[in-house]
Design an enzyme around this catalytic site. Structure first.
Site: not given
Ligand code: IPE
Ligand code: IPE
Ligand code: MG
Length: 240
Positions: A16-17, A19, A21, A64-65, A188, A195-196
């Site tokens: 995660d992260g 976006g 970054w 994520n959709w 994480r 846990l998402s």
């Molecule tokens: C969980 O991250 C899914 C993946 C890392 C693929 P998200 O960024 O989608 O989760 P939330 O929305 O912060 O819970």
């Molecule tokens: C995790 O990074 C990758 C996916 C969920 C596909 P994010 O895209 O969720 O990054 P943030 O949480 O927005 O920083």
């Molecule tokens: Mg995220």
């Protein structure tokens, strides 16, 4: 210091992260995912070198959709790029790549690449690299329940067969993935502590390590730090 005799067998990572970054570096979100893909490549290598049996990464959730078409399309294109970049090295390291989740809604080109990588690494006997793609923990629990219900209805099993062991067989980590076993350690990144919808059933006794490091900045050294933290834990499984 890392204790090489107590490396977790199964490590799962919520990457995660990406976006945040991207925002920090003032680049588009997809560029963040591209940087994240590069970290993933390094971590696969390092986990395999450390002797991890299973590395499971959360790449795309059933939730994520909800993101924009542009971002989703970018992520699916990166899967193709990842396979092109890393397939030879996966084979050189004897790593077997598998997918957890229903990847059938992905674009055809991504599906073909995935199947190429899965096919070309299927006989490898080293680390299994499991990518959770369009994966949802609640969804797989429902699917497993449905499968057992179907077998019950057909008279193939009795109520006593609704056991934890049989239930686990029909999860994405079960029979179809060669029975992964539960993750010992779940990491994480990015400071979020939830846990998402990842591995809900399998995480019953996992150790959790949360780090503020954003996924594109996560290095092999960071992985070792997380494993060290894991090694300092006392796993009691409800015993005394
Ligand atoms: C969980 O991250 C899914 C993946 C890392 C693929 P998200 O960024 O989608 O989760 P939330 O929305 O912060 O819970
Ligand atoms: C995790 O990074 C990758 C996916 C969920 C596909 P994010 O895209 O969720 O990054 P943030 O949480 O927005 O920083
Ligand atoms: Mg995220």
């Amino acid at each position: 210091m890392l204790d090489m005799n107590r490396i977790p067998k199964h490590i799962a990572i919520i990457m995660d992260g990406n976006g945040r970054w991207a925002k920090k570096h003032k680049v588009p979100r997809v560029a963040g995912h591209n940087a994240g893909m590069k970290s993933m490549k390094e971590i696969v290598r390092h986990a395999s070198d450390l002797g991890v049996h299973d590395l499971t990464v959360y790449a795309f959730s059933t939730e994520n959709w909800k993101r924009t078409e542009e971002e989703i399309g970018g992520i699916f294109k990166l899967i193709i790029k990842y396979v092109d970049l890393d397939l030879d090295e996966l084979n050189a390291h004897n790593v077997k790549m598998q997918i957890l989740g229903d990847y059938s809604p992905l674009p055809k080109a991504s599906i073909e690449k995935i199947e190429e990588a899965v096919g070309k690494t299927k006989d490898n006997t080293g680390m299994r690299f499991n990518i959770a793609l369009n994966y949802g923990g609640r969804l797989e629990i429902l699917e497993s329940a449905k499968e057992l219900a179907k077998q019950y209805k057909e008279g193939l099993i009795s109520l006593d067969d609704f056991s934890e062991e049989n239930f686990a067989k029909y999860l994405t980590t079960g029979d179809t993935a060669g029975n992964l076993g539960d993750p010992d350690l779940i990491i994480r990144t990015s400071g979020e502590e939830r846990l998402s919808n990842f591995l809900l059933w399998q995480a019953a006794y996992s150790e959790f390590v949360f780090t503020d490091v954003l996924w594109p900045d996560f290095t092999p050294e960071e992985l070792e730090k997380c494993i060290e933290e894991y090694q300092s834990r006392d796993r009691r499984y409800g015993g005394r």
